[in-house]
Write an enzyme that holds these catalytic residues in place. Structure first.
Site, PDB file in Angstrom:
ATOM      1  N   GLU A  53       4.532  -5.292   7.119  1.00 38.84           N
ATOM      2  CA  GLU A  53       3.777  -4.279   7.874  1.00 38.84           C
ATOM      3  C   GLU A  53       4.244  -4.145   9.316  1.00 38.84           C
ATOM      4  O   GLU A  53       4.155  -3.067   9.918  1.00 38.84           O
ATOM      5  CB  GLU A  53       2.273  -4.627   7.871  1.00 38.84           C
ATOM      6  N   ALA A  74       0.869  -1.175   0.000  1.00 39.99           N
ATOM      7  CA  ALA A  74       0.000   0.000   0.000  1.00 39.99           C
ATOM      8  C   ALA A  74       0.904   1.222   0.000  1.00 39.99           C
ATOM      9  O   ALA A  74       2.048   1.153   0.455  1.00 39.99           O
ATOM     10  CB  ALA A  74      -0.865  -0.014   1.252  1.00 39.99           C
ATOM     11  N   GLY A 112       0.533  -5.047   0.741  1.00 38.59           N
ATOM     12  CA  GLY A 112      -0.687  -5.092  -0.075  1.00 38.59           C
ATOM     13  C   GLY A 112      -0.453  -5.742  -1.428  1.00 38.59           C
ATOM     14  O   GLY A 112      -1.382  -6.255  -2.040  1.00 38.59           O
TER      15      GLY A 112
END
Ligand code: COA
Length: 258
Positions: A132, A65, A109
């Site tokens: 993450e 992301a 992502g």
């Protein structure tokens, strides 16, 4: 200015290329919205049988992301950004097969996007990971659910809790990708597979995907009954009649998609 996602058709295959190479194809709102828009077009286009998703440039499939979009967001802003329908779930349930052509970094992502695809083919240069944890976050695109289902709980724990990347060969060994090919052959090999699938009966391909996707949410007893019903439903199609007649007549079947 070039679009953030490109759509190119090659026979019955649509290739969607996430096109932010200077940002390693990080997923921002523009990419998500354009991809959703293209998928809606492809869904209604009978001339397309299979979708291939990839990243522009030599370096990345999708490096996650867009971290820049996280800055200053409140939990409610973030919740709004993750509102349904989500790209990940739309791809997993898309009525046509979606193949991830993983040409480089496939992180966060990006890894989740690839896991929402039906088949993953990776370049031998690809690197996969869920980093993450290094941002004080956990996967938010289904990674904590799809990764354990694909590779097993222990391996998913190792990847998500360490945030470490793994290479393509390791990813294939644990079942995170389905095939590894030399980088230079990635496009040719992926398109060959996509075209082969796109040459089958689109109706039957759709039902086969639906049956297999059901295995993610159904207990085995229910899944087997569901498969039986879908199998019997195939007996209502012209393509089943054509497929059986062609086999018995020792000729090639010509699919109608009906
Ligand atoms: N979001 C926003 N921008 C990103 C990005 C992301 N997920 N991943 C890479 N970029 C940007 C970098 O900020 C950089 O932009 P700049 O040139 O304007 O500074 C550009 O893409 C190139 O990345 P860079 O870090 O310089 O490349 P590298 O080869 O040194 O490192 C990675 C590659 C993939 C290891 C590194 O970019 C990285 O760790 N990215 C973040 C991965 C991540 O945490 N993803 C999960 C997000 S939830």
């Amino acid at each position: 200015m070039e679009k953030a996602v490109l759509l190119v058709r090659d026979d019955r295959v649509a290739v969607l290329t996430i096109n932010r190479p200077t940002k390693l194809n990080a997923l921002n709102n523009e990419v998500r919205n354009l991809t959703l828009q293209y998928l809606r077009e492809i869904e209604n286009d009978d001339s397309i049988g299979v979708v291939v998703v990839t990243g522009a440039g030599e370096k990345a499939f999708v490096a996650g992301a867009d971290i820049q979009e996280f800055e200053g967001r409140s939990p409610f802003d973030q919740r709004e950004a993750l509102r349904f329908p989500r790209l990940y779930d739309i791809m997993a349930n898309f009525p046509k097969p979606v193949i991830a052509m993983i040409n480089g970094f496939c992180l966060g992502g990006g890894c989740e996007l690839s896991m929402s695809c039906d088949i993953r083919i990776a370049s031998d240069r690809a690197k996969m990971g869920q980093p993450e944890i290094n941002l004080g976050l956990i996967p938010g695109g289904g990674g904590s659910q799809r990764l354990p289902r694909l590779v097993g709980l222990g391996r998913a724990m190792k990847m998500i809790l360490t945030g470490d990347m793994i290479g393509a060969e390791e990813a294939a060994r644990i079942g995170l990708v389905d095939e590894v090919v030399p980088h230079e052959e990635l496009r040719e090999k992926t398109l060959a597979m996509a075209k082969k699938i796109a040459s089958k009966s689109p109706l039957t391909v759709r039902v086969a995907k639906e049956a297999m996707r059901a295995s993610e949410r159904m207990p085995i007893e229910e899944g087997i009954l569901y498969e039986r019903d879908l199998f019997c439903l195939c007996f209502s199609t012209e393509d089943k009649k054509e497929g059986v007649e062609a086999f018995l007549g020792k000729r090639r079947a010509e699919w109608k998609g009906r």
